[in-house]
Design an enzyme around this catalytic site. Structure first.
Site, PDB file in Angstrom:
ATOM      1  N   ASP A 232      -5.127 -63.434  33.995  1.00 33.71           N
ATOM      2  CA  ASP A 232      -4.838 -62.950  35.344  1.00 33.71           C
ATOM      3  C   ASP A 232      -4.769 -63.977  36.476  1.00 33.71           C
ATOM      4  O   ASP A 232      -3.739 -64.169  37.086  1.00 33.71           O
ATOM      5  CB  ASP A 232      -5.871 -61.886  35.738  1.00 33.71           C
ATOM      6  CG  ASP A 232      -5.869 -60.716  34.775  1.00 33.71           C
ATOM      7  OD1 ASP A 232      -5.293 -60.841  33.679  1.00 33.71           O
ATOM      8  OD2 ASP A 232      -6.431 -59.670  35.119  1.00 33.71           O
TER       9      ASP A 232
ATOM     10  N   GLU B 210     -17.948 -59.217  28.229  1.00 31.63           N
ATOM     11  CA  GLU B 210     -16.531 -59.550  28.352  1.00 31.63           C
ATOM     12  C   GLU B 210     -16.309 -61.056  28.373  1.00 31.63           C
ATOM     13  O   GLU B 210     -15.339 -61.571  27.829  1.00 31.63           O
ATOM     14  CB  GLU B 210     -15.983 -58.925  29.650  1.00 31.63           C
ATOM     15  CG  GLU B 210     -14.503 -59.128  29.860  1.00 31.63           C
ATOM     16  CD  GLU B 210     -14.011 -58.459  31.139  1.00 31.63           C
ATOM     17  OE1 GLU B 210     -14.863 -58.041  31.953  1.00 31.63           O
ATOM     18  OE2 GLU B 210     -12.787 -58.350  31.321  1.00 31.63           O
TER      19      GLU B 210
END
Ligand code: NAG
Ligand code: NAG
Length: 836
Positions: free
Chosen positions: A590, A787
């Site tokens: 991202d 994560e």
């Protein structure tokens, strides 16, 4: 026990209303029945479909079973302690949530062919819940299944705590019927509850909720003869079908109805009934598409839910459950040893095996079935070509015209990144998820690959995020729901198909490992044991992969010619569409820094690498299928990609690969932010072992001032100006998927003769150890996989219970420990240091 007071009783209404509104009025999508698409018509496919029909395929719930059929039976478990009138507000568990203070939850072991055991450590409710799920094959409708639900109060919980437990059943589909048979008296059931159902896909079936063990709460209150305490109660209802997924909303609505009734008829302010009795459903069994089966336990409890398929013959019993759970456990442990036994230095210690059980089981136990409509903007607005300078502003304006519409319904069978936070399909994650799954159950992995390719459109586009249906959409903010057919995402499923090809070649060669696996679960490896079936899978997938590849090359093309760039090939250069000054979401990384401002002349090194990955896989598959001309064609592209990676993206000055843009004079210009992007041609296996690029790249990885940290490779170099800044999502944290690629490539390099053999072996050994230790340490301390990991502290961060690609650690532990002959490691370290 502290008795609640009337004022809190009244307060409870307010929040009940609030929750009701919040949960209930999520706009439902209208769905129409649509048959599933048969992919393979062979007997293996039929048997696999039967074997995989049922599962905990609602991974967004702590526990929910459904079949992978569009309109069908939805079931789920809810529980919570009820000691005060407002307890419901915080305590009823249903969907997995990050903020419920769980001390870990998830599958301790799980095999999609047999079942497994899940433990839920619910601190807020002072209880541990265990769900032991088993599947018993037989008949023509996917067999039978059962779950044993056990509640054990924590040591510091009062032993008479009341826990409400609700088993939720919803039956979708117009052809279906479902009826709860009447109880022992009007007020409830002393013994088992039986529901009888029938639908076209499931045939006839019986669902029994057993009386089980444990004390059901009793009360002196004279309500007892009206509301049925001490007994199990069933409320059967008919709801509009689009609401059926909202089990908690339905429960709350029905409870509110009961509470309202109580207020009107029986409520004495001076002497209110105890909270658990207030929140007791009235017993109203019968026909309906919703059935709420409620028990109120005092102390520990255990009961079974038994689903017997009529065509399977004998009904499943609690005795069967005991036996099947035990066998599932034994089989899991034995198969795990065969597939993922951790190797040195992780082999001696039980703790690593436990970590492996847990992470792998949550990955494979997190597989879900999703069905519904998807929001897509098919306007093909000219702004989406992104050809002008300032294109991101024009594209944003085009998006703001809101030309998206619901499409579908579609279905998807997939694993997911995280049960509480990302309970839906993600294209870029899925290829990583399926690598460990394919080692365990290649046929299941193939099934998921087919399911994804069924979603590809005629152009070759697959939406990167699969938000199918109202339930999935309820978890995603509106601005992220729409999918755009010009957005790409890393085509990681190619890894999985190539991995299957490799397995197929090996097994056709007669070298299929003689592990206990195949004998125990023949369906898991049916496509390897029958190479004709395996090749048929490849034959079916090949044109789909080609279409996707062509789509990438057409829609994500970069511009070489307009800027007089010098490159071996005037064709192989690419640019992710969907960029903004701060993000390149489509790349999957991202906020990783890219050239700024974005420019139509930009070229992305990771995307060119992905094109290489696809060309390479397609060439190999074409070879296996005997399509020699195609092999030739893909090799030409692959060679061009390799040369252009160097011509367009290699920076001699920085010693790494870089994105490119054009400068004020429209001249080709490299923009180097050292990090994962700089390694991409290496990470994706495109560099030969004697590539002169490897030396500098290994050095970059090994440098503690750049990418190396004791907790794994950093996403961005510590020396980069953007290190750790802004969102800091891919700007320093350690990600396990990329570290896995690095470990796998270092391993390859260490096995081949070449100038970097020793250095690669050393980095491999150390990186493998660091990654496993980082994931292990956090799992032990917090009960969760994360994560990403902080490169400075090693702490897990962002999404909790991220058992998606973080579970690659099972593959990493199962990789070989390279023989560390004394001196070799020292020499390698010296070499790496020299290079520094
Ligand atoms: C799988 O089995 C179910 C239930 O028997 C059936 O409804 C469905 O059509 C089957 N799907 C395929 C792809 O064969
Ligand atoms: C298959 O066997 C042949 C001959 O033993 C060998 O050359 C080849 O590398 C093997 N292929 C695989 C994929 O193992």
């Amino acid at each position: 026990m502290a008795q609640g007071r009337p004022w809190s009783f009244t307060l409870a209404f307010c929040w009940l209303n609030a929750i009701f509104l919040a949960v209930w009025f999520v706009t439902p999508a209208v769905t129409t029945a649509d048959g599933t698409q048969a992919i393979l018509h062979s007997e293996v496919a039929r048997q696999n479909n039967q074997s995989l029909l049922w599962g905990p395929y609602r991974p967004n719930l702590y526990f929910g079973v459904r079949p992978r059929i569009p309109k069908s039976l939805l079931t789920g478990l809810m529980w919570g302690k009820i000691e005060g009138y407002a307890d419901f507000q915080h305590n009823i568990r249903y969907t997995c949530e990050q903020n419920e203070g769980m001390k870990g939850y998830g599958w301790d072991e799980y095999d999609p062919r047999r079942g497994g055991v899940q433990s839920i450590h619910d601190i807020g409710n002072g209880i541990d819940i265990t769900t032991s799920f088993v599947k018993v094959p037989g008949g023509a409708h996917g067999g039978s299944w059962a779950v044993r639900i056990k509640g054990t109060l924590h040591d510091d919980t009062p032993s008479d705590q009341k826990t409400i437990v609700v088993w939720y059943v919803g039956q979708e589909g117009e052809d279906a019927t479902l009826e709860a048979l009447p109880g022992d008296d009007d007020f409830g059931y002393e013994g088992d509850v039986t529901l009888q159902g029938r639908s076209e896909a499931l045939g006839g079936y019986k669902l029994v909720i057993t009386q089980g063990k444990g004390v059901q709460a009793q009360s002196d209150h004279d309500l007892s003869r009206i509301r049925g305490p001490g007994q199990t109660v069933v409320q059967s209802l008919t709801y509009p079908e689009e609401h059926l997924w909202q089990g908690k909303g339905i429960l709350f609505r029905q409870l509110k109805e009961g509470v309202d009734w109580l207020v009107e008829n029986k409520y004495d302010v001076q002497d209110p009934p105890p909270p658990w009795q207030v929140y007791q459903l009235a017993n109203k069994p019968g026909k309906g598409n919703v059935h709420l089966v409620q028990k109120v336990f005092e102390g520990d409890f255990e009961f079974d839910v038994l689903f017997s398929s009529e065509s399977a013959g004998a009904e499943i019993t609690s005795k069967d459950v005991t036996r099947e759970v035990q066998e599932a456990t034994e089989s899991f442990e034995e198969r795990f040893k065969g597939v993922f036994a951790p190797k040195a230095p992780f082999s001696d210690e039980k703790k690593y095996t436990k970590l492996g059980y847990s992470l792998f089981s949550n990955l494979i136990g997190g597989i879900g079935y999703f069905y519904g409509h998807s929001l897509v903007d098919r306007s093909h607005a000219s702004e989406y070509d992104e050809e002008s300078e300032g294109f991101w502003e024009d594209a944003a304006a085009a998006r703001a015209r809101n030309l998206q519409a619901l499409e579908g319904p579609y279905e998807l069978f997939t694993s997911i990144p995280s049960r509480p936070f990302f309970p839906r399909g993600f294209l870029w994650d899925e290829g990583f998820h399926l690598l460990p799954i394919a080692d365990w159950d290649p046929d299941l992995a193939l099934d998921i690959v087919h399911s994804w390719y069924n979603l590809m459109d005629d152009d070759g586009w697959i939406a990167r995020e699969q938000i199918l249906g109202a339930e999935a959409r309820s978890k995603v903010p509106a601005e992220f729901q729409t999918q755009y057919p010009h957005y790409a995402n890393p085509p990681t499923l190619f890894f999985v198909v190539e991995d299957f090809l490799e397995k197929l070649l090996k097994s056709s060669n007669g070298t299929r490992g003689g592990d206990a696996n195949t004998a125990r679960e023949p369906l898991a490896t049916a496509s390897l044991a029958n190479p004709e079936v395996g090749r048929d899978h490849l034959r079916r997938l090949y044109p789909l992969l080609q279409r996707q590849f062509d789509w990438f090359r057409k829609t994500q093309a970069g511009d070489i010619k307009s800027y007089d760039r010098e490159a071996f090939s005037s064709r192989e250069a690419y640019r992710w569409r969907g960029r903004t000054p701060t993000h390149c979401l489509t790349s999957g990384l991202d906020d990783y820094p890219r050239p700024n401002p974005p420019h139509p002349g930009e070229l992305h090194v990771d995307l060119l690498s992905w094109i290489g990955v696809m060309a390479k896989s397609l060439g190999r598959i074409a070879g296996a299928l005997g399509l020699d001309e195609d092999v030739e064609a893909y090799n030409v592209i692959l060679t061009a990609v390799g040369k252009n990676l160097d011509d367009l993206h290699w920076s001699e000055e920085h010693g790494c690969y870089c994105d490119a843009t054009v400068d004020a004079f429209e001249e080709h210009q490299l923009v180097c932010h050292k990090g994962y992007i700089s390694l991409f041609p290496f990470l994706t296996g495109l560099l030969p072992p004697d590539s002169p690029r490897l030396g500098p790249l290994l050095k970059l990885m090994a440098d503690e001032e750049e990418l190396w940290s004791p907790h794994g490779l950093r996403s961005l170099s510590k020396k980069d100006e953007f290190y750790g800044t802004a969102e800091n999502y891919w700007r320093s944290p350690v990600w396990i998927n990329i570290n896995y690629l690095a470990i796998a490539q270092l391993h390859n390099l260490a096995l081949q003769d070449g100038p970097h053999k020793a250095a690669a072996g050393d980095l491999y050994t150390r990186l493998r150890r660091n990654i496993v230790d980082t994931v292990y340490k956090n799992w032990e301390e917090t009960g969760f996989a994360w994560e990403q990991y902080n490169p400075e502290t090693g702490m897990g961060q962002r999404t909790q219970h991220f058992t998606g690609w973080t579970s690659l650690v099972v593959k990493i532990m199962a990789m070989e420990d390279l023989p560390a002959e004394a001196g070799k490691t020292a020499a390698a370290e010296a070499e790496v240091r020299d290079e520094l």
